[in-house]
Design a protein around this motif. Structure first.
Motif, PDB file in Angstrom:
ATOM      1  N   ARG A 149       0.825  -1.200   0.000  1.00 28.86           N
ATOM      2  CA  ARG A 149       0.000   0.000   0.000  1.00 28.86           C
ATOM      3  C   ARG A 149       0.866   1.261   0.000  1.00 28.86           C
ATOM      4  NH1 ARG A 149      -3.784   1.170   3.752  1.00 28.86           N
ATOM      5  NH2 ARG A 149      -5.296   1.845   2.203  1.00 28.86           N
ATOM      6  N   SER A 235      -7.174   2.854  -3.619  1.00 28.55           N
ATOM      7  CA  SER A 235      -6.646   2.989  -2.263  1.00 28.55           C
ATOM      8  C   SER A 235      -6.394   1.643  -1.601  1.00 28.55           C
ATOM      9  CB  SER A 235      -7.603   3.812  -1.397  1.00 28.55           C
ATOM     10  OG  SER A 235      -8.755   3.048  -1.060  1.00 28.55           O
ATOM     11  N   ALA A 237      -8.203  -0.227   0.161  1.00 34.50           N
ATOM     12  CA  ALA A 237      -8.619  -0.167   1.567  1.00 34.50           C
ATOM     13  C   ALA A 237      -8.897  -1.540   2.146  1.00 34.50           C
ATOM     14  CB  ALA A 237      -9.849   0.724   1.705  1.00 34.50           C
TER      15      ALA A 237
END
Length: 385
Positions: A149, A235, A237
């Protein structure tokens, strides 16, 4: 025993001049590059910096991790990695990442027209394990975090503007980038064993603040038509970007990435391959595979890459014999230089000065084998034009 005996995987990439012709265009029908006599001749004994070079070439140390850069008050960063050069009036700037975590970031050295160092400074701070990246057509440096990430940061090589985190370019284990000014996209590699090749399509070319992140889709083979699918959540997530699109094509350890003449060349160190993406035709094929070379190869542990105006490609080794190897347009692979006494390091950040007369690169861990032992070099000589 030489480290290359444990690290077999010669990988190539392209350049605007190097492989726009017959060697790699339509590489599925061309013989892969093979070992042979290089254009610069054999390597001479190591110089005072421990570097073996061909006749007519010389080296100098321009920076050492933890020490002030000569002629400046700036202390050079640890673990120097990916880099690029930028024209600066009659001189130039060399930007280099720092692959440490935490801390990371990137620094720059400014040279005048004679090659004298005039300044050194920080261009990015407070990031994590900045490995490779890539230059943009608008003269910024994209510094990539090689962590899960991780982010891409757009930096100013002159240090006048603050670095900006480019969230829209996705969160994954970034490696390298390459700008395609024709299709107005940025290609990105991912350094994991089941990584993907991505492209980022900015809403406005030259502005990376917004846009669409796409992943290559296609079959499991080594050639054929490919497509692009939007990554639903850049992203990452809850789900890694590489696992969000079921049709995504996976690659074993994405490393270098370079755009030239309508082709995006990218390397995968995990399986010793180089791939060519025909950006206009939306096809991909295998341009080089280490397993197709019989016997030993002078190029292993492929990592960062750059090219000269002659069309020669210069490929740095992470492992191997600590060499930068040259790949000629005629398909010859040969050592260009070798660093002795630094077997616990890797060569990073090769980049030519704007006039093509000087090659910059680093030994990430130097003679100590530690991130605090990095050394950044310059090599001068009669490079082919």
């Amino acid at each position: 025993m030489e480290r290359r005996n444990f690290l077999r995987g010669a990988v190539l990439t392209g350049s605007a001049a190097a492989f726009g012709g017959s060697l790699w265009r339509g590489a599925a029908h061309a013989a892969p590059a093979q070992p042979g006599p290089g254009p610069y001749g054999s390597l001479r004994p190591a110089d005072s910096n421990g570097i073996q070079l061909p006749q007519g070439f010389t080296s100098r140390v321009v920076a050492r991790s933890g020490r002030r850069v000569s002629g400046t008050s700036y202390t050079w960063h640890n673990a120097p990695d990916g880099g690029a050069c930028y024209a600066d009036g009659g001189g130039w700037i060399y930007v280099s990442n720092s692959e440490i975590n935490p801390g990371g970031g990137a620094s720059a050295i400014r040279f005048d027209s004679s090659g004298t160092i005039t300044d050194a400074y920080r261009v990015l701070s407070g990031t994590r394990q900045n490995c490779a990246g890539g230059a943009t057509p608008w003269n910024t440096w994209l510094s990539c975090e090689e962590v899960d990430r991780g982010y891409v940061f757009e930096t100013d090589p002159w240090g006048a503007k603050s670095a900006v985190r480019r969230d829209a370019m996705g969160r994954f284990k970034h490696e390298a980038t390459a700008a395609d000014p024709v299709r107005r996209v940025i290609y990105l590699t991912e350094d994991v064993s089941d990584g993907c090749l991505y492209r980022f399509r900015p809403t406005t070319w030259g502005d990376l603040s917004s846009g669409t992140l796409e992943v290559m889709t296609g079959g499991s083979g080594t050639s054929g038509s490919i497509g692009w699918a939007t990554v639903p959540d850049p992203s990452a997530a809850s789900t890694a970007t590489r696992h969000q699109v079921s049709a995504a094509k996976h690659f074993n350890g994405g490393e270098g990435c370079h755009y030239a003449n309508g082709i995006c060349w990218f390397t995968t160190k995990g399986d010793g391959r180089v791939w060519q993406l025909d950006a206009a035709g939306n096809t991909v094929e295998l341009a080089y595979d280490d397993s197709l070379i019989s016997g030993s190869t002078p190029l292993t542990g492929v990592d960062n890459v750059t090219s000269a105006s002659s069309g020669d490609l210069f490929v740095a080794e992470d492992g191997g014999n600590m060499e930068i190897c040259v790949i000629t347009p005629e398909g010859v692979v040969a050592p260009f230089l070798r660093i002795s006494g630094q077997s616990s390091s890797e060569i990073t950040g090769p980049a030519f000065s704007p006039d093509g007369g000087r090659l910059y690169f680093s030994s990430q861990r130097g003679t100590s084998g530690s991130s605090s032992g990095g050394i950044t070099y310059e090599v001068r000589g009669p490079f082919r034009s």
